[in-house]
Design a protein around this motif. Sequence first.
Motif, PDB file in Angstrom:
ATOM      1  N   ARG A   1       0.813  -1.358   0.273  1.00 14.58           N
ATOM      2  CA  ARG A   1       0.155   0.389   0.188  1.00 14.58           C
ATOM      3  C   ARG A   1       1.133   1.131   0.035  1.00 14.58           C
ATOM      4  NH1 ARG A   1      -5.504  -1.016  -0.713  1.00 14.58           N
ATOM      5  NH2 ARG A   1      -5.939  -3.078   0.173  1.00 14.58           N
ATOM      6  N   GLY A   2       1.391   1.087   0.071  1.00 11.82           N
ATOM      7  CA  GLY A   2       3.404   2.394   0.384  1.00 11.82           C
ATOM      8  C   GLY A   2       2.234   3.288   1.698  1.00 11.82           C
ATOM      9  N   LEU A   3       1.564   3.514   2.759  1.00  9.68           N
ATOM     10  CA  LEU A   3       1.116   4.205   2.901  1.00  9.68           C
ATOM     11  C   LEU A   3       2.254   4.414   3.842  1.00  9.68           C
ATOM     12  CD1 LEU A   3      -2.228   3.101   3.945  1.00  9.68           C
ATOM     13  CD2 LEU A   3      -1.476   4.814   2.480  1.00  9.68           C
ATOM     14  N   GLY A   4       2.809   3.723   4.874  1.00  7.82           N
ATOM     15  CA  GLY A   4       4.433   3.958   6.056  1.00  7.82           C
ATOM     16  C   GLY A   4       4.781   5.329   5.506  1.00  7.82           C
ATOM     17  N   PRO A   5       5.672   5.305   3.893  1.00  7.94           N
ATOM     18  CA  PRO A   5       6.933   6.513   4.145  1.00  7.94           C
ATOM     19  C   PRO A   5       5.475   7.811   4.148  1.00  7.94           C
ATOM     20  CG  PRO A   5       7.102   4.832   2.256  1.00  7.94           C
ATOM     21  CD  PRO A   5       5.685   4.584   3.639  1.00  7.94           C
ATOM     22  N   HIS A   6       4.319   7.917   3.873  1.00  6.94           N
ATOM     23  CA  HIS A   6       3.665   8.774   3.884  1.00  6.94           C
ATOM     24  C   HIS A   6       3.204   9.417   5.571  1.00  6.94           C
ATOM     25  CE1 HIS A   6       3.222   8.638  -0.846  1.00  6.94           C
ATOM     26  NE2 HIS A   6       2.869   8.106  -0.681  1.00  6.94           N
ATOM     27  N   LEU A   7       2.929   8.637   5.636  1.00 11.52           N
ATOM     28  CA  LEU A   7       2.406   8.954   7.755  1.00 11.52           C
ATOM     29  C   LEU A   7       3.994   8.882   8.283  1.00 11.52           C
ATOM     30  CD1 LEU A   7       0.126   5.674   8.118  1.00 11.52           C
ATOM     31  CD2 LEU A   7      -0.035   7.742   7.676  1.00 11.52           C
ATOM     32  N   ILE A   8       5.364   8.234   8.058  1.00 13.42           N
ATOM     33  CA  ILE A   8       6.011   9.153   8.671  1.00 13.42           C
ATOM     34  C   ILE A   8       6.527  10.215   7.927  1.00 13.42           C
ATOM     35  CG2 ILE A   8       8.451   8.122   8.648  1.00 13.42           C
ATOM     36  CD1 ILE A   8       8.024   5.274   8.421  1.00 13.42           C
ATOM     37  N   ARG A   9       6.881  10.785   6.478  1.00 13.71           N
ATOM     38  CA  ARG A   9       7.047  11.860   6.472  1.00 13.71           C
ATOM     39  C   ARG A   9       5.777  13.416   6.693  1.00 13.71           C
ATOM     40  NH1 ARG A   9       9.933  15.114   2.327  1.00 13.71           N
ATOM     41  NH2 ARG A   9      10.987  13.443   1.989  1.00 13.71           N
ATOM     42  N   ALA A  10       4.400  13.064   7.220  1.00 16.93           N
ATOM     43  CA  ALA A  10       3.402  13.380   7.468  1.00 16.93           C
ATOM     44  C   ALA A  10       3.941  14.083   9.182  1.00 16.93           C
ATOM     45  CB  ALA A  10       1.908  12.919   7.767  1.00 16.93           C
ATOM     46  N   VAL A  11       4.029  13.145   9.639  1.00 15.96           N
ATOM     47  CA  VAL A  11       4.254  13.302  11.715  1.00 15.96           C
ATOM     48  C   VAL A  11       6.008  14.225  11.050  1.00 15.96           C
ATOM     49  CG1 VAL A  11       5.056  12.536  13.211  1.00 15.96           C
ATOM     50  CG2 VAL A  11       3.076  11.103  11.982  1.00 15.96           C
ATOM     51  N   SER A  12       6.433  14.274  10.819  1.00 14.74           N
ATOM     52  CA  SER A  12       8.223  14.495  10.837  1.00 14.74           C
ATOM     53  C   SER A  12       7.648  15.980  10.205  1.00 14.74           C
ATOM     54  CB  SER A  12       9.329  13.977  10.061  1.00 14.74           C
ATOM     55  OG  SER A  12       8.407  13.677   8.548  1.00 14.74           O
ATOM     56  N   ASP A  13       7.116  16.262   9.118  1.00 14.02           N
ATOM     57  CA  ASP A  13       6.819  17.339   9.054  1.00 14.02           C
ATOM     58  C   ASP A  13       6.418  18.544  10.269  1.00 14.02           C
ATOM     59  OD1 ASP A  13       7.474  17.185   6.194  1.00 14.02           O
ATOM     60  OD2 ASP A  13       5.521  16.284   5.015  1.00 14.02           O
ATOM     61  N   HIS A  14       5.172  17.698   9.882  1.00 18.71           N
ATOM     62  CA  HIS A  14       4.904  18.090  11.822  1.00 18.71           C
ATOM     63  C   HIS A  14       5.333  19.287  12.487  1.00 18.71           C
ATOM     64  CE1 HIS A  14       1.449  19.507  14.788  1.00 18.71           C
ATOM     65  NE2 HIS A  14       1.918  18.657  15.456  1.00 18.71           N
ATOM     66  N   GLN A  15       6.761  17.851  12.948  1.00 18.42           N
ATOM     67  CA  GLN A  15       7.270  17.921  13.945  1.00 18.42           C
ATOM     68  C   GLN A  15       8.230  19.215  13.624  1.00 18.42           C
ATOM     69  OE1 GLN A  15       8.363  13.402  13.954  1.00 18.42           O
ATOM     70  NE2 GLN A  15       8.754  14.201  16.525  1.00 18.42           N
ATOM     71  N   LEU A  16       8.668  19.663  12.453  1.00 15.14           N
ATOM     72  CA  LEU A  16       9.550  20.626  12.143  1.00 15.14           C
ATOM     73  C   LEU A  16       8.475  22.051  11.630  1.00 15.14           C
ATOM     74  CD1 LEU A  16      11.360  18.252   9.200  1.00 15.14           C
ATOM     75  CD2 LEU A  16      11.785  19.338  11.267  1.00 15.14           C
ATOM     76  N   ALA A  17       7.395  21.413  11.158  1.00 14.37           N
ATOM     77  CA  ALA A  17       6.431  22.761  11.520  1.00 14.37           C
ATOM     78  C   ALA A  17       5.999  23.246  12.644  1.00 14.37           C
ATOM     79  CB  ALA A  17       5.418  22.907  10.762  1.00 14.37           C
ATOM     80  N   THR A  18       5.966  22.517  13.730  1.00 13.15           N
ATOM     81  CA  THR A  18       6.059  22.743  15.410  1.00 13.15           C
ATOM     82  C   THR A  18       7.082  23.743  15.731  1.00 13.15           C
ATOM     83  OG1 THR A  18       4.439  21.234  15.266  1.00 13.15           O
ATOM     84  CG2 THR A  18       5.203  21.914  17.707  1.00 13.15           C
ATOM     85  N   ASP A  19       8.369  23.520  15.527  1.00  5.48           N
ATOM     86  CA  ASP A  19       8.613  23.707  15.996  1.00  5.48           C
ATOM     87  C   ASP A  19      10.115  24.367  15.251  1.00  5.48           C
ATOM     88  OD1 ASP A  19      11.692  25.404  17.553  1.00  5.48           O
ATOM     89  OD2 ASP A  19      11.691  23.250  18.621  1.00  5.48           O
ATOM     90  N   PRO A  20      10.041  25.855  14.029  1.00  4.51           N
ATOM     91  CA  PRO A  20      11.112  26.413  13.602  1.00  4.51           C
ATOM     92  C   PRO A  20      12.795  26.259  13.380  1.00  4.51           C
ATOM     93  CG  PRO A  20       9.141  28.244  14.088  1.00  4.51           C
ATOM     94  CD  PRO A  20       9.263  26.918  14.809  1.00  4.51           C
ATOM     95  N   ARG A  21      12.452  26.265  14.779  1.00  2.00           N
ATOM     96  CA  ARG A  21      14.495  25.867  15.206  1.00  2.00           C
ATOM     97  C   ARG A  21      14.269  24.686  14.985  1.00  2.00           C
ATOM     98  NH1 ARG A  21      14.147  27.055  21.336  1.00  2.00           N
ATOM     99  NH2 ARG A  21      12.421  25.334  20.508  1.00  2.00           N
ATOM    100  N   ALA A  22      14.312  23.101  14.710  1.00  2.00           N
ATOM    101  CA  ALA A  22      13.790  22.101  14.626  1.00  2.00           C
ATOM    102  C   ALA A  22      14.766  22.155  13.531  1.00  2.00           C
ATOM    103  CB  ALA A  22      13.009  21.234  15.330  1.00  2.00           C
ATOM    104  N   THR A  23      16.026  21.518  13.319  1.00  2.00           N
ATOM    105  CA  THR A  23      16.933  21.774  12.131  1.00  2.00           C
ATOM    106  C   THR A  23      16.906  20.308  11.420  1.00  2.00           C
ATOM    107  OG1 THR A  23      18.700  20.462  13.380  1.00  2.00           O
ATOM    108  CG2 THR A  23      18.490  23.080  12.119  1.00  2.00           C
ATOM    109  N   ARG A  24      16.140  19.033  12.882  1.00  2.00           N
ATOM    110  CA  ARG A  24      16.383  17.777  11.767  1.00  2.00           C
ATOM    111  C   ARG A  24      14.816  17.068  13.066  1.00  2.00           C
ATOM    112  NH1 ARG A  24      22.108  15.494  14.173  1.00  2.00           N
ATOM    113  NH2 ARG A  24      22.397  15.346  15.937  1.00  2.00           N
TER     114      ARG A  24
END
Length: 113
Positions: free
Chosen positions: A37-60
């Motif tokens: 189904r290929g959903l795993g990478p999409h879910l992982i990217r969505a969560v990490s996008d959220h983490q990076l958006a939540t704290d603009p100081r985060a670099t990784r």
Amino acid sequence: MSYWLYRADLDPRPPLPPQDPTTPASTSSLGPPLPRRGLGPHLIRAVSDHQLATDPRATRVLAEPDTRNTRSVHAFRRAGFHPAGELDLPGKKALLMIRDRPESAHRSATPHF
């Protein structure tokens, strides 16, 4: 699916390398596996996008999938994470994986004076 988001510098498990307080990390439980189904990478990217958006100081963003879970490691790679070494964590040998903030996004999140 279950995702747990946390600050990597507060992780009590050794031996994660010392982290900046702005470095988020996540641990996940995805399953049961859905065939191709290929959903795993999409879910992982969505969560990490959220983490990076939540704290603009985060670099990784950090993650540490079990080295034996090749499907998980592959999903993290497809979501933009790269391996950064193995860790001996309680109950597993983990692959430390890092998703760096895209350089252009980091520049736009940094105030310009």
